[in-house]
Motif scaffolding. Structure first.
Motif, short mmCIF file in Angstrom:
data_model
loop_
_atom_site.label_atom_id
_atom_site.label_comp_id
_atom_site.label_asym_id
_atom_site.label_seq_id
_atom_site.Cartn_x
_atom_site.Cartn_y
_atom_site.Cartn_z
N LYS A 151 -6.17 79.50 84.25
CA LYS A 151 -4.69 79.56 84.08
C LYS A 151 -4.84 77.95 83.10
O LYS A 151 -5.49 76.88 83.65
CB LYS A 151 -3.97 79.00 85.28
CG LYS A 151 -2.41 78.60 85.03
CD LYS A 151 -1.73 78.32 86.35
CE LYS A 151 -0.52 77.77 86.09
NZ LYS A 151 0.41 77.37 87.20
N VAL A 152 -4.14 77.92 82.38
CA VAL A 152 -3.95 76.42 81.41
C VAL A 152 -3.44 75.41 82.12
O VAL A 152 -2.08 75.38 82.33
CB VAL A 152 -3.40 76.67 79.94
CG1 VAL A 152 -3.50 75.67 78.94
CG2 VAL A 152 -4.00 78.11 79.31
N CYS A 153 -3.89 74.81 82.92
CA CYS A 153 -3.62 73.84 84.02
C CYS A 153 -4.45 72.79 84.03
O CYS A 153 -5.95 73.00 84.36
CB CYS A 153 -3.13 74.47 85.27
SG CYS A 153 -2.50 73.21 86.46
N PRO A 154 -4.45 71.55 83.88
CA PRO A 154 -3.24 70.82 83.73
C PRO A 154 -3.01 70.98 82.14
O PRO A 154 -3.52 70.43 81.25
CB PRO A 154 -3.50 69.18 84.14
CG PRO A 154 -5.11 69.16 83.95
CD PRO A 154 -5.49 70.58 84.15
N LEU A 189 -2.19 68.09 79.70
CA LEU A 189 -3.38 67.27 79.35
C LEU A 189 -4.21 68.25 78.36
O LEU A 189 -5.11 67.60 77.49
CB LEU A 189 -4.06 66.77 80.53
CG LEU A 189 -4.93 65.85 80.71
CD1 LEU A 189 -4.43 64.54 80.03
CD2 LEU A 189 -5.46 65.61 82.17
N ILE A 190 -4.32 69.47 78.72
CA ILE A 190 -5.42 70.45 77.85
C ILE A 190 -4.80 70.47 76.44
O ILE A 190 -5.58 70.38 75.49
CB ILE A 190 -5.62 71.52 78.69
CG1 ILE A 190 -6.44 71.55 80.03
CG2 ILE A 190 -6.32 72.81 77.81
CD1 ILE A 190 -6.42 72.81 80.93
N ASP A 242 -10.92 64.91 78.14
CA ASP A 242 -12.24 64.53 78.14
C ASP A 242 -11.86 62.85 78.18
O ASP A 242 -12.61 62.26 78.99
CB ASP A 242 -13.00 64.60 76.85
CG ASP A 242 -13.53 66.07 76.78
OD1 ASP A 242 -13.82 66.59 77.98
OD2 ASP A 242 -14.08 66.46 75.62
N ALA A 243 -11.05 62.55 77.55
CA ALA A 243 -10.38 60.99 77.70
C ALA A 243 -10.05 60.74 79.01
O ALA A 243 -10.32 59.67 79.50
CB ALA A 243 -9.29 60.67 76.58
N PHE A 244 -9.21 61.65 79.68
CA PHE A 244 -9.01 61.47 81.25
C PHE A 244 -10.25 61.21 81.91
O PHE A 244 -10.16 60.21 82.75
CB PHE A 244 -8.09 62.55 81.53
CG PHE A 244 -7.55 62.48 83.24
CD1 PHE A 244 -6.23 62.13 83.30
CD2 PHE A 244 -8.48 62.75 84.06
CE1 PHE A 244 -5.96 61.83 84.62
CE2 PHE A 244 -8.02 62.92 85.54
CZ PHE A 244 -6.85 62.52 85.80
#
Ligand SMILES: [Zn+2]
Length: 227
Positions: A197-200, A203-204, A210-212
């Motif tokens: 699932k595209v989550c979060p 952010l994605i 990667d920065a997170f």
């Protein structure tokens, strides 16, 4: 001359007071760092850390009742921090609202969901003890899956909230949990890593995962340096 002497004397006192204040602050910081280390070392490994504040962010604990359907209650090894976004853009869909939601649906006949923390731009709600499994990663209870081994963290995206502040708060929570459970920054996972699932989602889709993770690692290293 007398006036000059008095002035000098006053300045001297002020200097002493300033030095005393600096010493007191340093002692307090050292005590706080020591307390964090002491607690991490004396608490049985991987039992819930019982966080009440992370820096200035209040952590409100309101656990789902034992025995409800959304709280399977299985103790497990904590291996991951699993990041999510609520995908609820309604105004007011903050951490407190999600806490109400998770409690109201704790015994829903189907579609059971549960996770450990919800983070918004002002506070954090804690819904389940960290040492218990939950239903958030969409992978049933696979042996090395996110439900069994993850601490589920939802980040709010509601209209009117400050998403950037929510990210900062979530980074602070993640860094602290890595320390509490003796995990490495590599333990960070996306919901997507377990179920596809595209989550979060935000952010994605904005290419900032990667920065997170790098920001969490930076905070983790800062916390490590005072231990
Ligand atoms: Zn998710």
């Amino acid at each position: 001359m007398a006036g000059f002497y008095t002035k000098r004397k006053k300045t001297g006192k002020k200097k002493i007071h300033t030095q005393a204040a600096v010493t007191a602050v340093l002692m307090l910081l050292s005590f706080a760092a020591g307390a964090l280390t002491y607690r991490a070392l004396t608490r049985p490994p991987q039992t819930d850390a019982g966080l009440t504040y992370i820096e200035e962010i209040p952590v409100v604990t309101d656990f789902l009742p034992e025995g409800c359907r959304a709280r399977p209650g299985e103790k497990r090894e904590i291996k991951y921090l699993v990041l999510h976004e609520t995908d609820n853009f309604s105004a007011g869909a903050d951490a407190a609202a999600h806490n109400s939601f998770i409690h109201q649906n704790a015994n829903a006949p189907e579609g059971i969901v549960s996770w450990h923390y919800t983070v918004d731009d002002r506070q954090i709600y804690h819904h389940l003890p960290d040492d218990e499994n939950a239903y958030h990663a969409g992978d049933r209870m696979e042996k090395n899956g996110g439900n069994l081994n993850g601490i589920g963290i939802e980040m709010c995206v509601n209209e009117g909230s400050n998403y950037e502040q929510t990210l900062l708060n979530a980074q602070k929570l993640c860094a602290r949990l890595l320390i509490e459970y003796d995990l490495k920054p590599g333990a960070l996972r996306r919901h997507q890593d377990f179920s596809g699932k595209v989550c979060p989602a935000r952010l994605i889709e904005s290419g900032r995962w990667d920065a997170f993770c790098a920001a969490v690692e930076q905070r983790y290293r800062e916390l490590k340096s005072v231990q």
